[in-house]
Design a protein around this motif. Structure first.
Motif, PDB file in Angstrom:
ATOM      1  N   CYS A 101       0.950  -1.183  -0.047  1.00  0.00           N
ATOM      2  CA  CYS A 101      -0.055   0.009  -0.153  1.00  0.00           C
ATOM      3  C   CYS A 101       0.768   1.356   0.210  1.00  0.00           C
ATOM      4  CB  CYS A 101      -0.825  -0.004   1.084  1.00  0.00           C
ATOM      5  SG  CYS A 101      -2.581  -0.530   0.837  1.00  0.00           S
ATOM      6  N   LEU A 102       2.054   1.254   0.316  1.00  0.00           N
ATOM      7  CA  LEU A 102       2.882   2.396   0.466  1.00  0.00           C
ATOM      8  C   LEU A 102       3.103   3.208  -0.674  1.00  0.00           C
ATOM      9  CD1 LEU A 102       4.136   3.973   2.994  1.00  0.00           C
ATOM     10  CD2 LEU A 102       6.359   2.819   2.479  1.00  0.00           C
ATOM     11  N   PRO A 103       3.216   2.549  -1.795  1.00  0.00           N
ATOM     12  CA  PRO A 103       3.190   3.467  -3.044  1.00  0.00           C
ATOM     13  C   PRO A 103       1.961   4.358  -3.408  1.00  0.00           C
ATOM     14  CG  PRO A 103       4.021   1.213  -3.437  1.00  0.00           C
ATOM     15  CD  PRO A 103       3.439   1.039  -2.122  1.00  0.00           C
ATOM     16  N   PHE A 104       0.826   3.624  -2.880  1.00  0.00           N
ATOM     17  CA  PHE A 104      -0.425   4.564  -3.030  1.00  0.00           C
ATOM     18  C   PHE A 104      -0.190   5.800  -2.242  1.00  0.00           C
ATOM     19  CE2 PHE A 104      -2.654   0.448  -4.043  1.00  0.00           C
ATOM     20  CZ  PHE A 104      -2.457   0.678  -5.239  1.00  0.00           C
ATOM     21  N   LEU A 105       0.087   5.827  -0.752  1.00  0.00           N
ATOM     22  CA  LEU A 105       0.317   6.999  -0.015  1.00  0.00           C
ATOM     23  C   LEU A 105       1.492   7.726  -0.669  1.00  0.00           C
ATOM     24  CD1 LEU A 105      -0.432   8.510   2.650  1.00  0.00           C
ATOM     25  CD2 LEU A 105       1.209   7.059   3.690  1.00  0.00           C
ATOM     26  N   GLN A 106       2.476   7.169  -1.102  1.00  0.00           N
ATOM     27  CA  GLN A 106       3.504   8.101  -1.603  1.00  0.00           C
ATOM     28  C   GLN A 106       2.911   8.879  -2.869  1.00  0.00           C
ATOM     29  OE1 GLN A 106       6.228   4.894  -1.965  1.00  0.00           O
ATOM     30  NE2 GLN A 106       7.299   5.409  -0.233  1.00  0.00           N
ATOM     31  N   ARG A 107       2.051   8.358  -3.725  1.00  0.00           N
ATOM     32  CA  ARG A 107       1.399   8.983  -4.660  1.00  0.00           C
ATOM     33  C   ARG A 107       0.611   9.982  -4.371  1.00  0.00           C
ATOM     34  NH1 ARG A 107       2.831  11.645  -8.772  1.00  0.00           N
ATOM     35  NH2 ARG A 107       1.180  12.043 -10.170  1.00  0.00           N
ATOM     36  N   GLN A 108      -0.455   9.921  -3.266  1.00  0.00           N
ATOM     37  CA  GLN A 108      -1.150  10.790  -2.651  1.00  0.00           C
ATOM     38  C   GLN A 108      -0.275  11.980  -2.290  1.00  0.00           C
ATOM     39  OE1 GLN A 108      -3.232   7.996  -0.213  1.00  0.00           O
ATOM     40  NE2 GLN A 108      -4.983   9.015  -0.825  1.00  0.00           N
ATOM     41  N   ILE A 109       0.905  11.741  -1.467  1.00  0.00           N
ATOM     42  CA  ILE A 109       1.569  12.894  -0.991  1.00  0.00           C
ATOM     43  C   ILE A 109       2.234  13.718  -2.305  1.00  0.00           C
ATOM     44  CG2 ILE A 109       3.686  13.393   0.172  1.00  0.00           C
ATOM     45  CD1 ILE A 109       3.150  10.998   2.028  1.00  0.00           C
ATOM     46  N   ALA A 110       2.535  13.168  -3.286  1.00  0.00           N
ATOM     47  CA  ALA A 110       3.217  13.891  -4.525  1.00  0.00           C
ATOM     48  C   ALA A 110       2.035  14.583  -5.095  1.00  0.00           C
ATOM     49  CB  ALA A 110       3.681  12.704  -5.396  1.00  0.00           C
ATOM     50  N   LEU A 111       0.850  14.198  -5.306  1.00  0.00           N
ATOM     51  CA  LEU A 111      -0.157  14.684  -5.691  1.00  0.00           C
ATOM     52  C   LEU A 111      -0.878  15.981  -4.774  1.00  0.00           C
ATOM     53  CD1 LEU A 111      -2.485  12.121  -7.231  1.00  0.00           C
ATOM     54  CD2 LEU A 111      -1.124  13.660  -8.532  1.00  0.00           C
ATOM     55  N   LEU A 112      -0.801  15.633  -3.365  1.00  0.00           N
ATOM     56  CA  LEU A 112      -1.405  16.426  -2.660  1.00  0.00           C
ATOM     57  C   LEU A 112      -0.182  17.796  -2.290  1.00  0.00           C
ATOM     58  CD1 LEU A 112      -2.748  14.202   0.099  1.00  0.00           C
ATOM     59  CD2 LEU A 112      -4.279  15.939  -1.124  1.00  0.00           C
ATOM     60  N   GLN A 113       1.036  17.335  -2.274  1.00  0.00           N
ATOM     61  CA  GLN A 113       2.069  18.409  -1.923  1.00  0.00           C
ATOM     62  C   GLN A 113       1.790  19.077  -0.679  1.00  0.00           C
ATOM     63  OE1 GLN A 113       4.800  19.432  -4.142  1.00  0.00           O
ATOM     64  NE2 GLN A 113       4.445  17.296  -4.786  1.00  0.00           N
ATOM     65  N   PRO A 114       1.626  18.471   0.281  1.00  0.00           N
ATOM     66  CA  PRO A 114       1.271  19.031   1.576  1.00  0.00           C
ATOM     67  C   PRO A 114       2.438  19.978   2.130  1.00  0.00           C
ATOM     68  CG  PRO A 114       1.780  16.887   2.004  1.00  0.00           C
ATOM     69  CD  PRO A 114       1.829  17.080   0.491  1.00  0.00           C
ATOM     70  N   ARG A 115       2.203  20.615   2.943  1.00  0.00           N
ATOM     71  CA  ARG A 115       3.238  21.669   3.463  1.00  0.00           C
ATOM     72  C   ARG A 115       3.719  21.137   4.909  1.00  0.00           C
ATOM     73  NH1 ARG A 115       3.310  27.369   3.875  1.00  0.00           N
ATOM     74  NH2 ARG A 115       5.483  27.124   3.229  1.00  0.00           N
ATOM     75  N   ILE A 116       2.775  20.277   5.492  1.00  0.00           N
ATOM     76  CA  ILE A 116       3.342  19.708   6.744  1.00  0.00           C
ATOM     77  C   ILE A 116       2.431  18.222   6.727  1.00  0.00           C
ATOM     78  CG2 ILE A 116       1.439  20.793   8.138  1.00  0.00           C
ATOM     79  CD1 ILE A 116       3.578  20.739  10.432  1.00  0.00           C
ATOM     80  N   ILE A 117       2.941  17.244   7.386  1.00  0.00           N
ATOM     81  CA  ILE A 117       2.662  15.902   7.545  1.00  0.00           C
ATOM     82  C   ILE A 117       2.287  15.652   8.880  1.00  0.00           C
ATOM     83  CG2 ILE A 117       2.405  13.327   7.392  1.00  0.00           C
ATOM     84  CD1 ILE A 117       4.302  14.109   4.460  1.00  0.00           C
ATOM     85  N   VAL A 118       1.220  15.079   9.607  1.00  0.00           N
ATOM     86  CA  VAL A 118       1.238  14.659  10.993  1.00  0.00           C
ATOM     87  C   VAL A 118       0.852  13.160  10.959  1.00  0.00           C
ATOM     88  CG1 VAL A 118      -0.218  14.868  13.002  1.00  0.00           C
ATOM     89  CG2 VAL A 118       0.202  16.678  11.889  1.00  0.00           C
ATOM     90  N   ALA A 119       1.739  12.368  11.233  1.00  0.00           N
ATOM     91  CA  ALA A 119       1.645  11.017  11.450  1.00  0.00           C
ATOM     92  C   ALA A 119       0.967  10.527  12.728  1.00  0.00           C
ATOM     93  CB  ALA A 119       3.132  10.273  11.229  1.00  0.00           C
ATOM     94  N   ILE A 148       9.495  17.495   3.563  1.00  0.00           N
ATOM     95  CA  ILE A 148       8.268  18.108   4.270  1.00  0.00           C
ATOM     96  C   ILE A 148       8.574  17.865   5.634  1.00  0.00           C
ATOM     97  CG2 ILE A 148       5.769  17.735   4.421  1.00  0.00           C
ATOM     98  CD1 ILE A 148       5.805  16.634   1.381  1.00  0.00           C
ATOM     99  N   PRO A 149       8.134  18.864   6.471  1.00  0.00           N
ATOM    100  CA  PRO A 149       8.095  18.637   7.908  1.00  0.00           C
ATOM    101  C   PRO A 149       6.987  17.597   8.454  1.00  0.00           C
ATOM    102  CG  PRO A 149       7.740  20.779   7.677  1.00  0.00           C
ATOM    103  CD  PRO A 149       8.011  20.112   6.325  1.00  0.00           C
ATOM    104  N   LEU A 150       7.542  16.727   9.262  1.00  0.00           N
ATOM    105  CA  LEU A 150       6.724  15.508   9.875  1.00  0.00           C
ATOM    106  C   LEU A 150       6.414  15.654  11.289  1.00  0.00           C
ATOM    107  CD1 LEU A 150       6.210  12.028   8.216  1.00  0.00           C
ATOM    108  CD2 LEU A 150       6.391  12.418  10.542  1.00  0.00           C
ATOM    109  N   ILE A 151       5.316  15.534  11.689  1.00  0.00           N
ATOM    110  CA  ILE A 151       5.172  15.563  13.192  1.00  0.00           C
ATOM    111  C   ILE A 151       4.401  14.345  13.568  1.00  0.00           C
ATOM    112  CG2 ILE A 151       3.960  16.699  15.366  1.00  0.00           C
ATOM    113  CD1 ILE A 151       6.430  18.394  13.969  1.00  0.00           C
ATOM    114  N   VAL A 152       4.882  13.576  14.609  1.00  0.00           N
ATOM    115  CA  VAL A 152       4.628  12.285  15.025  1.00  0.00           C
ATOM    116  C   VAL A 152       3.519  12.470  16.263  1.00  0.00           C
ATOM    117  CG1 VAL A 152       5.168  10.010  15.631  1.00  0.00           C
ATOM    118  CG2 VAL A 152       6.365  11.151  14.121  1.00  0.00           C
ATOM    119  N   THR A 153       2.424  11.963  16.382  1.00  0.00           N
ATOM    120  CA  THR A 153       1.572  11.630  17.712  1.00  0.00           C
ATOM    121  C   THR A 153       0.884  10.549  17.680  1.00  0.00           C
ATOM    122  OG1 THR A 153       0.268  13.092  18.785  1.00  0.00           O
ATOM    123  CG2 THR A 153      -0.360  12.782  16.596  1.00  0.00           C
TER     124      THR A 153
END
Length: 195
Positions: A101-119, A148-153
């Motif tokens: 599944c990870l390639p799907f999420l990676q493609r979503q990130i590429a399409l979304l171009q988020p400025r920040i990710i919260v995991a 991209i900055p990523l915050i874990v919670t």
């Protein structure tokens, strides 16, 4: 691969056994593109039934968390999971399932171009960061997914079982808000959001 092709690929996927046991694949929910991306581990029973991300009790708690941050999934946020199909009995994701599944999420990130990710949760953090560090050691500092900055919670479902940890999550979310506020603003940010 654009959004329509990506969504069709997720719905057709049978790369692991979860494709046979799911009711619905769950792509994600929210606005596209979006400056904020929240990533969980896998759909739960209600998400599997409805085919929508974070609509059960954990989703209600996530909506409250977003509201406390001044955010809304209707305007500034996209929500996705590492796995697009529900593991039986909500068990932990298995390595082959994550790798499928990870390639799907990676493609979503590429399409979304988020400025920040919260995991949210161990599996989301470890999958995005490609490491096996415990959640406790990943929290409280700004991680990176590429540039991209990523915050874990903690995951909202964990908080439903352990409400005493809500204070720690609020600290993580305040770190995310401060990190976002410190990002450079202007034409470069707008350009990356529309690419």
């Amino acid at each position: 691969m654009d959004w329509s092709v990506l969504e069709a690929s997720i719905h057709a996927c049978r790369a692991c056994s979860l494709g046979e046991t799911r009711k619905n694949a769950v792509v994600g929910a929210g606005t596209r593109p979006s400056p904020w991306l929240f990533v969980g581990e896998a759909p739960g029973a209600e998400e599997d039934r409805r085919g929508e991300a974070f609509v059960g009790r954990g989703g209600q708690l996530l909506d409250a968390m977003l509201g406390a941050m001044g955010l809304s999934r209707r305007e500034q946020v996209y929500i996705a999971n590492v796995l697009k199909c529900r593991p039986p009995q909500n068990r932990d994701p298995l390595g082959p399932e994550v790798r499928s599944c990870l390639p799907f999420l990676q493609r979503q990130i590429a399409l979304l171009q988020p400025r920040i990710i919260v995991a949210m949760g161990r599996f989301a953090a470890q999958s995005l960061l490609q490491n096996a560090e415990p959640l406790a050691s990943l929290r409280g500092v700004v991680q990176r997914y590429g540039d991209i900055p990523l915050i874990v919670t903690y995951h909202p479902a964990y908080l439903l079982r352990n409400p005493i940890e809500k204070r720690k999550v609020w600290e993580d979310l305040k770190l995310a808000l401060q990190t976002y506020a410190d990002l450079p603003q202007g034409s470069d940010a707008k350009a990356s959001a529309t690419e």
